[in-house]
Design a protein around this motif. Structure first.
Motif, mmCIF file in Angstrom:
data_model
loop_
_atom_site.group_PDB
_atom_site.id
_atom_site.type_symbol
_atom_site.label_atom_id
_atom_site.label_comp_id
_atom_site.label_asym_id
_atom_site.label_seq_id
_atom_site.Cartn_x
_atom_site.Cartn_y
_atom_site.Cartn_z
ATOM 1 N N GLU A 239 64.880 -27.867 -27.462
ATOM 2 C CA GLU A 239 66.080 -28.669 -27.202
ATOM 3 C C GLU A 239 65.704 -30.141 -27.201
ATOM 4 O O GLU A 239 64.756 -30.545 -26.528
ATOM 5 C CB GLU A 239 66.716 -28.284 -25.868
ATOM 6 N N VAL A 240 66.462 -30.943 -27.967
ATOM 7 C CA VAL A 240 66.086 -32.332 -28.214
ATOM 8 C C VAL A 240 67.313 -33.242 -28.082
ATOM 9 O O VAL A 240 68.398 -32.907 -28.575
ATOM 10 C CB VAL A 240 65.489 -32.490 -29.637
ATOM 11 N N GLU A 241 67.123 -34.388 -27.433
ATOM 12 C CA GLU A 241 68.164 -35.416 -27.407
ATOM 13 C C GLU A 241 67.932 -36.362 -28.582
ATOM 14 O O GLU A 241 66.840 -36.923 -28.745
ATOM 15 C CB GLU A 241 68.115 -36.206 -26.100
ATOM 16 N N VAL A 242 68.957 -36.529 -29.399
ATOM 17 C CA VAL A 242 68.884 -37.417 -30.556
ATOM 18 C C VAL A 242 69.720 -38.652 -30.266
ATOM 19 O O VAL A 242 70.932 -38.558 -30.034
ATOM 20 C CB VAL A 242 69.393 -36.718 -31.836
ATOM 21 N N VAL A 243 69.078 -39.812 -30.270
ATOM 22 C CA VAL A 243 69.754 -41.075 -30.004
ATOM 23 C C VAL A 243 69.975 -41.792 -31.330
ATOM 24 O O VAL A 243 69.023 -42.086 -32.064
ATOM 25 C CB VAL A 243 68.928 -41.961 -29.054
ATOM 26 N N GLN A 244 71.235 -42.067 -31.649
ATOM 27 C CA GLN A 244 71.596 -42.830 -32.838
ATOM 28 C C GLN A 244 72.333 -44.092 -32.396
ATOM 29 O O GLN A 244 72.684 -44.236 -31.219
ATOM 30 C CB GLN A 244 72.452 -41.980 -33.773
ATOM 31 N N ASN A 245 72.584 -44.987 -33.316
ATOM 32 C CA ASN A 245 73.237 -46.242 -32.948
ATOM 33 C C ASN A 245 74.593 -46.008 -32.282
ATOM 34 O O ASN A 245 75.011 -46.772 -31.418
ATOM 35 C CB ASN A 245 73.412 -47.134 -34.182
ATOM 36 N N GLY A 246 75.267 -44.913 -32.666
ATOM 37 C CA GLY A 246 76.597 -44.651 -32.123
ATOM 38 C C GLY A 246 76.611 -43.863 -30.830
ATOM 39 O O GLY A 246 77.652 -43.800 -30.153
ATOM 40 N N GLY A 247 75.494 -43.241 -30.463
ATOM 41 C CA GLY A 247 75.487 -42.440 -29.242
ATOM 42 C C GLY A 247 74.430 -41.346 -29.287
ATOM 43 O O GLY A 247 73.503 -41.385 -30.097
ATOM 44 N N ARG A 248 74.624 -40.331 -28.425
ATOM 45 C CA ARG A 248 73.617 -39.300 -28.237
ATOM 46 C C ARG A 248 74.176 -37.913 -28.554
ATOM 47 O O ARG A 248 75.343 -37.631 -28.278
ATOM 48 C CB ARG A 248 73.106 -39.319 -26.789
ATOM 49 N N LEU A 249 73.309 -37.061 -29.084
ATOM 50 C CA LEU A 249 73.622 -35.658 -29.327
ATOM 51 C C LEU A 249 72.515 -34.800 -28.734
ATOM 52 O O LEU A 249 71.362 -35.228 -28.658
ATOM 53 C CB LEU A 249 73.720 -35.364 -30.829
ATOM 54 N N ILE A 250 72.872 -33.602 -28.329
ATOM 55 C CA ILE A 250 71.882 -32.618 -27.912
ATOM 56 C C ILE A 250 71.803 -31.558 -29.009
ATOM 57 O O ILE A 250 72.801 -30.922 -29.343
ATOM 58 C CB ILE A 250 72.251 -31.959 -26.571
ATOM 59 N N ILE A 251 70.612 -31.411 -29.568
ATOM 60 C CA ILE A 251 70.382 -30.456 -30.648
ATOM 61 C C ILE A 251 69.444 -29.374 -30.123
ATOM 62 O O ILE A 251 68.367 -29.672 -29.600
ATOM 63 C CB ILE A 251 69.745 -31.124 -31.882
ATOM 64 N N GLY A 252 69.874 -28.121 -30.238
ATOM 65 C CA GLY A 252 69.061 -27.010 -29.761
ATOM 66 C C GLY A 252 68.851 -25.975 -30.838
ATOM 67 O O GLY A 252 69.622 -25.878 -31.803
ATOM 68 N N ARG A 253 67.805 -25.177 -30.673
ATOM 69 C CA ARG A 253 67.502 -24.099 -31.612
ATOM 70 C C ARG A 253 67.568 -22.763 -30.887
ATOM 71 O O ARG A 253 66.995 -22.597 -29.806
ATOM 72 C CB ARG A 253 66.105 -24.279 -32.207
ATOM 73 N N ASN A 254 68.315 -21.828 -31.476
ATOM 74 C CA ASN A 254 68.368 -20.476 -30.943
ATOM 75 C C ASN A 254 67.107 -19.742 -31.375
ATOM 76 O O ASN A 254 66.906 -19.492 -32.565
ATOM 77 C CB ASN A 254 69.621 -19.760 -31.450
ATOM 78 N N ALA A 255 66.248 -19.421 -30.414
ATOM 79 C CA ALA A 255 64.962 -18.813 -30.738
ATOM 80 C C ALA A 255 65.113 -17.448 -31.387
ATOM 81 O O ALA A 255 64.241 -17.015 -32.151
ATOM 82 C CB ALA A 255 64.106 -18.705 -29.479
ATOM 83 N N ASP A 256 66.214 -16.748 -31.103
ATOM 84 C CA ASP A 256 66.411 -15.406 -31.659
ATOM 85 C C ASP A 256 66.923 -15.439 -33.094
ATOM 86 O O ASP A 256 66.462 -14.680 -33.948
ATOM 87 C CB ASP A 256 67.385 -14.613 -30.784
ATOM 88 N N THR A 257 67.893 -16.325 -33.366
ATOM 89 C CA THR A 257 68.526 -16.353 -34.690
ATOM 90 C C THR A 257 67.997 -17.459 -35.597
ATOM 91 O O THR A 257 68.184 -17.416 -36.810
ATOM 92 C CB THR A 257 70.046 -16.527 -34.556
ATOM 93 N N GLY A 258 67.371 -18.485 -35.005
ATOM 94 C CA GLY A 258 66.906 -19.614 -35.798
ATOM 95 C C GLY A 258 67.979 -20.621 -36.112
ATOM 96 O O GLY A 258 67.716 -21.633 -36.779
ATOM 97 N N SER A 259 69.207 -20.402 -35.648
ATOM 98 C CA SER A 259 70.295 -21.334 -35.943
ATOM 99 C C SER A 259 70.188 -22.579 -35.063
ATOM 100 O O SER A 259 69.596 -22.558 -33.984
ATOM 101 C CB SER A 259 71.653 -20.661 -35.741
#
Length: 275
Positions: A239-259
């Protein structure tokens, strides 16, 4: 001919949403470019168009246009805005729901006012999936740009992405390398180009030059692509916080499905009528 539209944005990546499930409006590349003009039109990075779905399990079928009149296969921030719109319309409740995207069915959920989550699917790393005619060296590709070798990862999140690791995102050569790589013949459908600075195992800073729209304040699929490439290299946690000029997103990976799933804000700015 006229139609109601909705102006929305996700972290400053802005959209016009045109719901054509119960109204008619003819679209072509010239009309999209005119609508995207920020001085003579409405202005947007992408146009999101909703049509009646072809399956009983989806709420709508989605078409995506870039500001230059070209088509796009995916738009993460746009999908979050669509999720917010469908919830605001009373068509979606608190349970997950889906829409038919340009490439595949996209599952999404409303989390709370102004916050939605989208399942962006499994990243595809093969050259044919990106697509690119380059041959990778392990997980890495390279191109000679202006006499210098540029190394990067590449992935499809439903649309093509290049991810370049940089020391400092703020000073990355986005305006120079973005279009040079994004329009290079090595990528037959073009590509989005991300410049990622790793700040920790759970955080990156990112700037993205989007195919068909230049650099945007934020790019949802670009955030997913950057995390996927860097996770594959073993540089980031699940799970990673991505900071861009417009704001923040939380991006996660499902360990079971890879999605890859993405959680972040979506805002409705105003409603108008276009002729």
């Amino acid at each position: 001919m006229s139609a109601t539209f909705h102006k929305m944005h996700g972290n400053g990546n802005d959209f016009v949403l045109l719901d054509l499930r119960a109204q008619d409006y003819a679209l072509d590349s010239n009309g999209v470019r005119a609508m995207a003009d920020r001085h003579r039109g409405v202005g947007f990075d992408q146009l999101l168009v909703l049509y009646p779905p072809t399956t009983a399990t989806a709420l709508a079928r989605v078409e995506i246009w870039n500001a230059d009149g070209s088509r796009a296969e995916q738009c993460g921030n746009g999908m979050r805005c669509i999720a917010d719109y469908l919830h605001r319309q009373g068509e979606a409740g608190d349970d997950p729901f889906s829409v038919e995207g340009p490439v595949e069915t996209i599952h999404m959920a409303w989390i709370e006012p102004g916050m939605t989550r989208v399942d962006m699917g499994r990243p595809a790393f093969g050259p044919d999936a990106v697509p690119t005619n380059l041959v990778p060296n392990g997980d890495e590709y390279s191109l000679d740009i202006d006499g210098a070798t540029c190394r990067f990862g590449a992935v499809s999140m439903g649309n093509p992405h290049v991810v370049i690791r940089v020391e400092h995102a703020a000073t990355a050569p986005v305006a120079r390398l973005g279009p040079a790589i994004g329009h290079h013949p090595a990528f037959p459908r073009g590509c989005n180009v991300g410049f990622a600075e790793i700040t920790s195992r759970t955080g990156i800073r990112l700037r993205v030059h989007e195919r068909g729209a230049a650099e945007t304040a934020a790019c949802g699929s670009g955030a997913c692509a950057a995390v996927a490439v860097l996770q594959r290299a073993g540089l980031l946690d699940d799970e990673v916080e991505v900071v861009q000029n417009g704001g923040r997103l939380i991006i996660g990976r499902n360990a079971d499905t890879g999605s890859i799933w993405m959680t972040g804000p979506a805002a409705h700015v105003f409603q108008g009528m276009i002729e």
